[in-house]
Design an enzyme around this catalytic site. Sequence first.
Site, PDB file in Angstrom:
ATOM      1  CE1 TYR A  19     -28.507   8.326  -1.777  1.00 14.26           C
ATOM      2  CE2 TYR A  19     -28.421   8.878   0.560  1.00 14.26           C
ATOM      3  CZ  TYR A  19     -28.691   9.230  -0.748  1.00 14.26           C
ATOM      4  OH  TYR A  19     -29.152  10.499  -1.028  1.00 14.26           O
ATOM      5  CD  GLU A  41     -34.123  13.570  -1.278  1.00 14.20           C
ATOM      6  OE1 GLU A  41     -34.819  13.642  -0.235  1.00 14.20           O
ATOM      7  OE2 GLU A  41     -32.961  13.141  -1.255  1.00 14.20           O
ATOM      8  CD1 TRP A  49     -31.860   8.185   2.315  1.00 12.14           C
ATOM      9  CD2 TRP A  49     -33.521   9.035   1.113  1.00 12.14           C
ATOM     10  NE1 TRP A  49     -31.451   8.233   0.999  1.00 12.14           N
ATOM     11  CE2 TRP A  49     -32.468   8.751   0.238  1.00 12.14           C
ATOM     12  CE3 TRP A  49     -34.698   9.581   0.573  1.00 12.14           C
ATOM     13  CZ2 TRP A  49     -32.523   8.985  -1.133  1.00 12.14           C
ATOM     14  CZ3 TRP A  49     -34.756   9.812  -0.799  1.00 12.14           C
ATOM     15  CH2 TRP A  49     -33.684   9.514  -1.622  1.00 12.14           C
TER      16      TRP A  49
END
Length: 186
Positions: A19, A41, A49
């Site tokens: 990522y 988000e 995350w």
Amino acid sequence: MEVKVRCKWCVGIEIYEKYHDEEWGVPVYDDQKLFEFLILETFQAGLSWITILKKRENFRLAFDDFNYSKVALYSEVKIQELMQNPGIIRNQLKIRSAVSNAISFLKIQDEFGSFSNYIWGFVDGKPIENTRKTLKEIPATTLLSDAISKDLKKRGFKFVGSTVVYAHMQATGMVNDHVEDCWKKS
């Protein structure tokens, strides 16, 4: 073999490294991708995350490949179906906010021509290049993320506090917060 120096938050975890190397901080101007990051988000709020990254493909399937036009039309039956989906975060408020945020997203497109025009307008269409030596120097919010959050909320968006907005700005490359010794900074 040369070892890449990365921002320390991603080191040692393959999904994080991928990522970081391929997406985080890369400018995104495509509305569908901007909506994807907005959904991810907002679901991340209060969670890590990595939890979201691990469930990303499940979210993609559950939310019709992040097609905001489809998400805006989700019925109560679809919302209840999502509440039963163990592959995503089953938070009713966040699921409902995905639907209302899609509706607000479409309204912004109507007003600005695209969500990209709207969101990138806050930074004159180009990334803010920050100079950070360590992760400790990276803020969770800024005055700009405060202003964007306030404007999004005024337009009906939910789960878009300043921290979520700043994370979205980082993810979509509106700000470059790679630390100075990271290979992505050069």
